[in-house]
Design a protein around this motif. Structure first.
Motif, mmCIF file in Angstrom:
data_model
loop_
_atom_site.group_PDB
_atom_site.id
_atom_site.type_symbol
_atom_site.label_atom_id
_atom_site.label_comp_id
_atom_site.label_asym_id
_atom_site.label_seq_id
_atom_site.Cartn_x
_atom_site.Cartn_y
_atom_site.Cartn_z
ATOM 1 N N LYS A 21 74.827 18.680 2.193
ATOM 2 C CA LYS A 21 75.197 19.353 1.078
ATOM 3 C C LYS A 21 76.519 19.029 0.426
ATOM 4 N N GLY A 22 77.292 18.480 1.247
ATOM 5 C CA GLY A 22 78.618 18.059 0.653
ATOM 6 C C GLY A 22 79.592 19.688 0.565
ATOM 7 N N ARG A 23 79.294 20.389 1.217
ATOM 8 C CA ARG A 23 80.121 21.788 0.996
ATOM 9 C C ARG A 23 79.832 22.538 2.473
ATOM 10 N N VAL A 24 80.718 23.618 2.438
ATOM 11 C CA VAL A 24 80.418 24.534 3.597
ATOM 12 C C VAL A 24 79.405 25.187 3.312
ATOM 13 N N ALA A 25 78.392 25.298 4.475
ATOM 14 C CA ALA A 25 77.129 25.673 4.190
ATOM 15 C C ALA A 25 76.909 27.250 3.351
ATOM 16 N N LEU A 26 76.366 27.477 2.571
ATOM 17 C CA LEU A 26 75.729 28.581 1.917
ATOM 18 C C LEU A 26 74.952 29.454 2.826
ATOM 19 N N GLY A 27 75.322 30.901 2.924
ATOM 20 C CA GLY A 27 74.541 31.892 3.705
ATOM 21 C C GLY A 27 75.066 31.762 5.282
ATOM 22 N N THR A 28 75.804 31.133 5.545
ATOM 23 C CA THR A 28 76.604 31.355 6.846
ATOM 24 C C THR A 28 77.372 32.610 7.018
ATOM 25 N N HIS A 29 77.641 32.875 8.302
ATOM 26 C CA HIS A 29 78.497 34.195 8.622
ATOM 27 C C HIS A 29 79.988 33.657 8.894
ATOM 28 N N LEU A 30 80.333 32.625 7.748
ATOM 29 C CA LEU A 30 81.743 31.885 7.944
ATOM 30 C C LEU A 30 82.830 33.182 8.204
ATOM 31 N N GLY A 31 82.900 34.088 7.278
ATOM 32 C CA GLY A 31 83.952 34.998 7.357
ATOM 33 C C GLY A 31 84.111 35.589 8.890
ATOM 34 N N ALA A 32 82.986 36.051 9.375
ATOM 35 C CA ALA A 32 82.738 36.499 10.600
ATOM 36 C C ALA A 32 83.013 35.629 11.941
ATOM 37 N N MET A 33 82.621 34.534 11.723
ATOM 38 C CA MET A 33 82.968 33.573 12.608
ATOM 39 C C MET A 33 84.439 33.250 12.757
ATOM 40 N N LEU A 34 85.091 33.176 11.794
ATOM 41 C CA LEU A 34 86.430 32.695 11.668
ATOM 42 C C LEU A 34 87.502 33.765 12.461
ATOM 43 N N ARG A 35 86.824 35.104 11.770
ATOM 44 C CA ARG A 35 87.705 36.288 12.393
ATOM 45 C C ARG A 35 87.665 36.269 14.133
ATOM 46 N N ALA A 36 86.117 35.847 14.272
ATOM 47 C CA ALA A 36 85.904 35.961 15.879
ATOM 48 C C ALA A 36 86.879 34.681 16.397
ATOM 49 N N ALA A 37 86.843 33.555 15.819
ATOM 50 C CA ALA A 37 87.747 32.600 16.467
ATOM 51 C C ALA A 37 89.208 32.778 16.447
ATOM 52 N N ALA A 38 89.561 33.598 15.531
ATOM 53 C CA ALA A 38 91.125 33.896 15.307
ATOM 54 C C ALA A 38 91.204 34.869 16.779
ATOM 55 N N LEU A 39 90.407 35.889 16.834
ATOM 56 C CA LEU A 39 90.528 36.750 18.137
ATOM 57 C C LEU A 39 90.529 36.137 19.300
ATOM 58 N N ALA A 40 89.619 35.206 19.184
ATOM 59 C CA ALA A 40 89.405 34.362 20.804
ATOM 60 C C ALA A 40 90.734 33.470 21.039
ATOM 61 N N ASP A 41 91.546 32.844 19.916
ATOM 62 C CA ASP A 41 92.559 32.376 20.148
ATOM 63 C C ASP A 41 93.615 33.225 20.718
ATOM 64 N N LEU A 42 93.780 34.199 20.088
ATOM 65 C CA LEU A 42 94.943 35.348 20.480
ATOM 66 C C LEU A 42 94.734 35.762 21.795
ATOM 67 N N TYR A 43 93.321 35.917 22.209
ATOM 68 C CA TYR A 43 92.822 36.434 23.398
ATOM 69 C C TYR A 43 93.222 35.539 24.361
ATOM 70 N N ARG A 44 92.812 34.117 24.218
ATOM 71 C CA ARG A 44 93.146 33.227 25.302
ATOM 72 C C ARG A 44 94.474 32.937 25.526
ATOM 73 N N ALA A 45 95.341 33.138 24.663
ATOM 74 C CA ALA A 45 96.750 32.645 24.425
ATOM 75 C C ALA A 45 97.523 33.939 25.102
ATOM 76 N N GLY A 46 96.807 35.084 25.550
ATOM 77 C CA GLY A 46 97.713 35.956 26.026
ATOM 78 C C GLY A 46 98.079 37.055 24.786
ATOM 79 N N HIS A 47 98.092 36.881 23.719
ATOM 80 C CA HIS A 47 98.509 37.995 22.689
ATOM 81 C C HIS A 47 97.825 39.149 22.678
#
Length: 207
Positions: free
Chosen positions: A20-46
């Protein structure tokens, strides 16, 4: 091939649909990015898990501005569940991660208007091999011995599955690897299960 260090940036690149040449529409992108950020903080011990809530035992500096902003948000609030934190400020994290990728040279942002009216940014991946490397990591996590899997890659798969990023892992592939995905999701705890619950709760709220 070097890939971005942070999990939110990796998720963003995987959410880019090359057909499509773009970030997929209709994805849960915001939720996935927030979860990913929490995961990085959790794995790093923050962050630690206290009875299902994200908690800070000792505040340590965080060099990544996206992660630091989330850590500051959590530090300045009363305790909330992981699921609750995933549901907050999703638009802001999309813009922040997108800009981070642009600043790092991973993507190119071009001002654009939808229907000639609504301002947005067109995203182009500068080096497609970076996304291919991430796809290879997902495939490796599904097939290599579980003990050899990088915890970051296990979490990557768990977020992709919970976020239903189907053009990365389609339903046929998920069915064929159901047991392995369960194992990887367990390694991602508390993030994968919290993301699934957050998305389900948002869907119910939309009805």
């Amino acid at each position: 091939m070097a890939v971005p260090h942070s999990l939110p940036q990796r998720i963003f690149l995987l959410a880019y649909n090359p057909d499509k040449g773009r970030v997929a529409l209709g994805t849960h992108l915001g939720a996935m990015l927030r979860a990913a950020a929490l995961a990085d903080l959790y794995r790093a011990g923050h962050l630690t898990d206290e009875r299902g809530r994200a908690a800070i035992d000792v505040r340590h500096p965080c060099r990544d501005p996206v992660l630091e902003a989330l850590l500051e948000e959590i530090a300045g609030s009363k305790p909330h569940t992981w699921q609750s934190w995933i549901g907050h400020r999703q638009g802001a994290v999309i813009r922040a991660v997108r800009q981070q990728l642009n600043d790092g040279g991973w993507v190119h942002l071009q001002p654009h208007r939808i229907l000639g009216l609504f301002p947005t940014s067109k995203v182009t991946i500068r080096e497609p091999r970076v996304r291919k490397e991430l796809l290879d990591r997902v495939n490796t996590a599904l097939h290599e011995p579980i003990g050899s899997i990088d915890p970051a890659d296990a979490t990557l798969v768990a977020i992709i599955v919970a976020g239903d990023l189907s053009f990365v892992l389609d339903r046929k592939t998920r069915r064929a690897n159901k047991q392995r995905i369960q194992e990887l999701t367990k390694l991602s705890e508390p993030i994968g299960p919290a993301l699934y619950k957050s998305i389900q709760a948002a869907a119910i709220g939309e009805v």
